[in-house]
Design an enzyme around this catalytic site. Structure first.
Site, PDB file in Angstrom:
ATOM      1  N   ALA A  40     -40.815 -67.661  22.819  1.00  0.00           N
ATOM      2  CA  ALA A  40     -42.011 -67.586  23.668  1.00  0.00           C
ATOM      3  C   ALA A  40     -43.091 -68.506  23.111  1.00  0.00           C
ATOM      4  O   ALA A  40     -43.778 -69.203  23.870  1.00  0.00           O
ATOM      5  CB  ALA A  40     -42.502 -66.147  23.731  1.00  0.00           C
ATOM      6  N   SER A  94     -36.274 -65.899  16.840  1.00  0.00           N
ATOM      7  CA  SER A  94     -36.332 -64.648  17.595  1.00  0.00           C
ATOM      8  C   SER A  94     -36.848 -64.924  19.006  1.00  0.00           C
ATOM      9  O   SER A  94     -37.265 -66.039  19.314  1.00  0.00           O
ATOM     10  CB  SER A  94     -37.299 -63.686  16.909  1.00  0.00           C
ATOM     11  OG  SER A  94     -38.609 -64.201  17.039  1.00  0.00           O
ATOM     12  N   LYS A  95     -36.849 -63.866  19.827  1.00  0.00           N
ATOM     13  CA  LYS A  95     -37.376 -64.013  21.192  1.00  0.00           C
ATOM     14  C   LYS A  95     -38.835 -64.452  21.160  1.00  0.00           C
ATOM     15  O   LYS A  95     -39.298 -65.232  21.951  1.00  0.00           O
ATOM     16  CB  LYS A  95     -37.275 -62.672  21.933  1.00  0.00           C
ATOM     17  CG  LYS A  95     -35.891 -62.390  22.460  1.00  0.00           C
ATOM     18  CD  LYS A  95     -35.973 -61.950  23.938  1.00  0.00           C
ATOM     19  CE  LYS A  95     -34.600 -61.880  24.578  1.00  0.00           C
ATOM     20  NZ  LYS A  95     -33.873 -60.656  24.228  1.00  0.00           N
ATOM     21  N   ARG A  96     -39.550 -63.876  20.163  1.00  0.00           N
ATOM     22  CA  ARG A  96     -40.970 -64.191  20.079  1.00  0.00           C
ATOM     23  C   ARG A  96     -41.184 -65.683  19.740  1.00  0.00           C
ATOM     24  O   ARG A  96     -42.082 -66.334  20.258  1.00  0.00           O
ATOM     25  CB  ARG A  96     -41.631 -63.312  19.023  1.00  0.00           C
ATOM     26  CG  ARG A  96     -43.090 -63.436  19.200  1.00  0.00           C
ATOM     27  CD  ARG A  96     -44.054 -62.625  18.428  1.00  0.00           C
ATOM     28  NE  ARG A  96     -43.762 -61.291  18.050  1.00  0.00           N
ATOM     29  CZ  ARG A  96     -43.973 -60.882  16.813  1.00  0.00           C
ATOM     30  NH1 ARG A  96     -44.395 -61.706  15.882  1.00  0.00           N
ATOM     31  NH2 ARG A  96     -43.771 -59.631  16.510  1.00  0.00           N
TER      32      ARG A  96
END
Ligand code: GLU
Length: 499
Positions: A267, A262-264
Site C-alpha cells: 500500500a 507485507s500488504k502494508r
C-alpha cells in the site's frame, strides 16, 4: 531468439495462480523464470488456474493474468485461453480427476476418509491449544476406522473429507534444487486434507495431481510452500510418481531490505506512485522490457545492474544460477531499468508507445511531428507518461506560461518584455524557423546585448514551451513551426506587459 540448450530435456513449467486477486511481482517473476526455462530447453510454459476457492474468486482476474503475461511478452503455450493437450487448465473443471486420484491413495492405504464434523475439529483445536502443544494437528480419530467401514459410510453418502495418511515416524527428505536436501521429522507433519467435503481438492492434492498429469518437469514456486514441501513429496511418492525438480524461489523483502514485504508495504508503494501489481505498472507507464529486467534480477544471481532484453536473458538463463537469497524490492531500480530500456527502443517503436498518452490527454498528434519529438525527449523519460510533462506543449494550440516564469533572472518585467520583443522582431524577420537559420542571429543578439544566453533563451523557452525545462529549444521551435512560435511569443509579451 535464444539458443536452445539441447543438453537439457525439454522442460514443462507452469504457473498456477489462483484467480482470487491481482497478478503481482511474485507471480510475474515465477512466470518469467518458467518461461525462460521452457524456451531455453525447447519445452512449454503452461498457465493453469487453481480456482477452487469459489468464495474468493474475483471475476476478471483470469483475464488480467493472461493480459499481463501477453504484455510481458511471455505468453503461455498452454492455458484455458490457448488450449493444449493436457487440459482442462482450470481445477474446477477437473473434479473427476481429483476424485479418482484421492481414491487411488485411499485404496493404496495412503489416505483415508475423515468424517469429523467441523464442530468436533474446532473443539479438538481448542483443547490442543489449551494444552499448549507446540502445534495443532488432527488427532487421527478417523485414521483408525476400518477401511471397509469407512468405505461403507462413504457409499452411504456420509459427509467426509479425504486426509493424507502422513507417516508418523521417520523423516522425509525433500530436495530443493537451490536449497539442497531439507530433512523434516514426520511427526511434525499433519494428516492434511486432500479432498474437501464439497469434492474439490486442496492445493496439496490438486497441484500434485495436475503437475503429474500435465507432465510438469520443474515446479518453480514461492518459498511459502516450504513448510508443506515434505507433504507434497510424500504425496508424489505415495502415488509412485517421479518427482519434478523443485525450485522454491527467494522471498521478497521490503524496499529497505529489512523484513518481508507485507500488504502494508504494498500500500505504501502505491502511495509513492509505484505498485507491486503488473497491470498497475503498465498503466503507470512502465514498459515490459524494463519491468522484466528488474524482476529478473530479483533472485537470479547475475550482476545487479545487468541490462538485459528477454532474448539476452534467454541466452544466459539457467536454473542453476537462481539464488535462494532474499531479494529486496527496490523501486528506484525499476525506474533505472525502465529509463534504460526506453533508451534502447527504436524511435518508431517508442513514438508508438507514447502516442496514446498524448491522445489520451485529448491532444491531436501528428505522426511526423511525433517522430521528430521522440528523440528529443527520449533521454528524459523514466516512464512513458513522462512524455506528457515534457512534450505536451508541442501539440497544444497555445501554452499558458506562468507570467512570473517569463521574467529572466537578474532582470525586471520591463527588461524581460523588451527582450521578448527583440526576439520576436528577429524571428519574424527570418524566412523560416529552422535551427540553422534562427540560431546565429539570436546568438549574435545575445552577444551584442551584453545579456547572458540563459536570460534570453530562458524567456524564449518559457514563451514557446510554457515551461522552464524543455527539450532542446531550437529543435523544439522548428517542430512547433514559425507561425505558432511567433504567436506564443506575442502572447508572452502581452503577459509581461500585464504584470
Ligand atoms: N495457487 C498457488 C499459489 O498461487 C500455486 C502455487 C504453485 O505454484 O504451486 O500460490
Amino acid at each position: 531468439m535464444g539458443v536452445e540448450d539441447f543438453r537439457l530435456k525439454p522442460a514443462r513449467t507452469r504457473i498456477a495462480p489462483s484467480p482470487t486477486g491481482r497478478f503481482h511481482l511474485g507471480n510475474a517473476r515465477n512466470a518469467l523464470f518458467d518461461y525462460l526455462l521452457a524456451r531455453k530447453t525447447g519445452g512449454q510454459f503452461i498457465l493453469r488456474f487453481e480456482d477452487t476457492d469459489r468464495n474468493r474468486y474475483v471475476p476478471g482476474s483470469e483475464e488480467e493474468i493472461a493480459r499481463v503475461l501477453d504484455w510481458m511478452g511471455i505468453t503461455p503455450d498452454e492455458s484455458p485461453f490457448h488450449g493444449g493437450q493436457y487440459g482442462p487448465y482450470r481445477q474446477t473443471e477437473r473434479r473427476d480427476i481429483y476424485h479418482q486420484h484421492a481414491q487411488i491413495l485411499v485404496d493404496k492405504g495412503h489416505a483415508y476418509p475423515c468424517f469429523c464434523s467441523p464442530e468436533r475439529l474446532e473443539k479438538m483445536r481448542k483443547e490442543q491449544e489449551a494444552q499448549k502443544l507446540d502445534r495443532v494437528q488432527y488427532d487421527g480419530l478417523c485414521r483408525k476406522i476400518d477401511p471397509d467401514d469407512a468405505a461403507r459410510r462413504v457409499a452411504n453418502g456420509e459427509s467426509h473429507v479425504i486426509r493424507f495418511k502422513m507417516p508418523k515416524e521417520g523423516t522425509t527428505t525433500a530436495h530443493d534444487h537451490l536449497r539442497g536436501d531439507i530433512l523434516t521429522e514426520n511427526k511434525y507433519m499433519d494428516d492434511y486434507v486432500l479432498l474437501r467435503s464439497n469434492g474439490l481438492p486442496t492445493y496439496h492434492l490438486g497441484a500434485m495431481v495436475d503437475d503429474h498429469e500435465m507432465k510438469i518437469t520443474h515446479v518453480l514456486r514461492s518459498a511459502e510452500w516450504l513448510p508443506t514441501f515434505p507433504l507434497h513429496v510424500q504425496i508424489v511418492r505415495a502415488f509412485g510418481w517421479d518427482e519434478p525438480v523443485w525450485v522454491h524461489l527467494s522471498v521478497f523483502l521490503k524496499p529497505s531490505g529489512k523484513g518481508k514485504m507485507s500488504k502494508r508495504d504494498s500500500a505504501a508503494a502505491m502511495k509513492d506512485g509505484y505498485s507491486i501489481f503488473l497491470d498497475d505498472l503498465r498503466s503507470l507507464g512502465y514498459i515490459p522490457e524494463g519491468v522484466l529486467n528488474w524482476i529478473a534480477l530479483m533472485g537470479w544471481g547475475v550482476a545487479e545492474d545487468e541490462l538485459m532484453t528477454l532474448d539476452q536473458m534467454l541466452e544466459r538463463f539457467s536454473i542453476d544460477t537462481l539464488t535462494p537469497s532474499p531479494a529486496a524490492i527496490n523501486f528506484q531500480k525499476l525506474d533505472h531499468f525502465n529509463g534504460a530500456h526506453i533508451r534502447l527502443l527504436a524511435i518508431e517503436d517508442l513514438a508508438g508507445r507514447i502516442k496514446p498518452y498524448f491522445t489520451g490527454a485529448g491532444l491531436e498528434v501528428q505522426n511526423d511531428a511525433l517522430l521528430k519529438i521522440t528523440p528529443l525527449i527520449r533521454e528524459r523519460l523514466v516512464t512513458l507518461d513522462d512524455c506528457l510533462a515534457f512534450a505536451s506543449f508541442f501539440f497544444k494550440d497555445e501554452v499558458k506560461p506562468n507570467p512570473e516564469d517569463l521574467i529572466a533572472q537578474g532582470l525586471d518585467v520591463r527588461q524581460s518584455a523588451e527582450i521578448a520583443k527583440k526576439v520576436y522582431e528577429i524571428l519574424s524577420s527570418l524566412p523560416d524557423i529552422s535551427h540553422q537559420i534562427v540560431e546565429p542571429p539570436l546568438r549574435s543578439y545575445v552577444e551584442s546585448s551584453g545579456l547572458s544566453a540563459n536570460q534570453v533563451f530562458g524567456i524564449l523557452r518559457v514563451a514557446v514551451t510554457g515551461q522552464k525545462v524543455s527539450p532542446p529549444l531550437f529543435e523544439s521551435m522548428e517542430i512547433i513551426g514559425r507561425e505558432k512560435v511567433l504567436q506564443r511569443l506575442k502572447m508572452a509579451i502581452e503577459l509581461l506587459e500585464k504584470i
